[in-house]
Design a protein around this motif. Structure first.
Motif, mmCIF file in Angstrom:
data_model
loop_
_atom_site.group_PDB
_atom_site.id
_atom_site.type_symbol
_atom_site.label_atom_id
_atom_site.label_comp_id
_atom_site.label_asym_id
_atom_site.label_seq_id
_atom_site.Cartn_x
_atom_site.Cartn_y
_atom_site.Cartn_z
ATOM 1 N N TRP A 51 9.051 0.292 -10.834
ATOM 2 C CA TRP A 51 7.516 0.113 -11.100
ATOM 3 C C TRP A 51 6.998 -1.051 -10.481
ATOM 4 C CZ3 TRP A 51 4.435 3.878 -11.637
ATOM 5 C CH2 TRP A 51 5.023 5.128 -12.423
ATOM 6 N N ILE A 54 6.583 -0.258 -6.811
ATOM 7 C CA ILE A 54 5.294 0.484 -6.761
ATOM 8 C C ILE A 54 3.947 -0.365 -6.999
ATOM 9 C CG2 ILE A 54 3.828 2.379 -7.688
ATOM 10 C CD1 ILE A 54 6.609 3.976 -8.005
ATOM 11 N N LEU A 55 3.945 -1.063 -8.081
ATOM 12 C CA LEU A 55 2.612 -1.678 -8.630
ATOM 13 C C LEU A 55 2.297 -3.037 -7.807
ATOM 14 C CD1 LEU A 55 2.734 -0.206 -12.228
ATOM 15 C CD2 LEU A 55 1.728 0.638 -10.274
ATOM 16 N N GLU A 105 -4.024 2.235 -10.344
ATOM 17 C CA GLU A 105 -3.158 2.468 -9.434
ATOM 18 C C GLU A 105 -2.089 3.227 -10.063
ATOM 19 O OE1 GLU A 105 -1.434 3.369 -5.834
ATOM 20 O OE2 GLU A 105 -3.557 2.962 -6.211
ATOM 21 N N ALA A 106 -1.657 2.608 -11.283
ATOM 22 C CA ALA A 106 -0.447 2.966 -12.029
ATOM 23 C C ALA A 106 -0.737 4.603 -12.448
ATOM 24 C CB ALA A 106 0.039 2.161 -13.134
ATOM 25 N N ARG A 108 -2.811 6.622 -11.071
ATOM 26 C CA ARG A 108 -2.993 7.379 -9.773
ATOM 27 C C ARG A 108 -1.687 7.675 -9.506
ATOM 28 N NH1 ARG A 108 -2.717 7.718 -4.356
ATOM 29 N NH2 ARG A 108 -1.899 5.488 -4.172
ATOM 30 N N ARG A 109 -0.472 6.786 -9.445
ATOM 31 C CA ARG A 109 0.773 6.985 -9.014
ATOM 32 C C ARG A 109 1.506 8.116 -10.020
ATOM 33 N NH1 ARG A 109 3.185 3.908 -5.212
ATOM 34 N NH2 ARG A 109 1.282 3.013 -3.926
ATOM 35 N N LEU A 112 0.743 11.377 -9.032
ATOM 36 C CA LEU A 112 1.436 11.920 -8.047
ATOM 37 C C LEU A 112 2.758 12.067 -8.125
ATOM 38 C CD1 LEU A 112 -0.134 9.603 -5.268
ATOM 39 C CD2 LEU A 112 -0.491 12.040 -5.595
ATOM 40 N N ILE A 113 3.678 11.473 -8.929
ATOM 41 C CA ILE A 113 4.866 11.325 -9.259
ATOM 42 C C ILE A 113 5.289 12.646 -10.118
ATOM 43 C CG2 ILE A 113 6.716 10.446 -10.321
ATOM 44 C CD1 ILE A 113 5.358 7.604 -9.652
#
Length: 126
Positions: A51, A54-55, A105-106, A108-109, A112-113
């Motif tokens: 994480w 990603i973040l 953003e987390a 949004r991810r 997607l994930i």
């Protein structure tokens, strides 16, 4: 006002709080409870690294997310209802602890994930 996710300590808090919820959740706890405690001590730093990569654009996550989920899926089939609960608990954890651009953003991810994991574990091309 809550702070945004800015530091590795924020990522650690997010991951720890999420797993507290997941371990108590009747629908998805079985995915986590089979893991021995000593393996959790290995798993948590990996999740922090994942994480934070990603973040926060830091960390050197080099794990195999899809492979690990495929192995899990063979033991406990992962279905859309499980991924939906995972997303719900993750969003709850984010909303309870953070707000701001990286928090969004987390989310949004996660959006997607979740379907990607579900597609990959059910794919014969894995």
């Amino acid at each position: 006002m809550k702070n945004d996710i800015q530091y590795i300590e924020d990522v650690q808090l997010l991951v720890q709080k999420f797993y507290e919820k997941a371990f108590k959740d009747d629908l998805i706890q079985h995915f986590f409870k089979d893991i021995p405690n000593d393996k959790w001590q290995e798993h948590l730093p990996i999740m922090y690294q994942f994480w934070s990569s990603i973040l926060l654009n830091e960390g050197q996550y080099k794990g195999q997310v899809m492979y690990k989920h495929q192995l899990l899926h063979q033991k406990h089939p992962i279905e859309s209802v499980h991924m939906n609960r995972w997303k719900m608990l993750f969003f709850e954890t984010l909303d309870e602890n953070f707000e701001g651009k990286i928090c969004e953003e987390a989310k949004r991810r996660v959006q997607l994930i979740a379907p990607l994991i579900l597609h990959k574990v059910n794919s014969s091309f894995f």
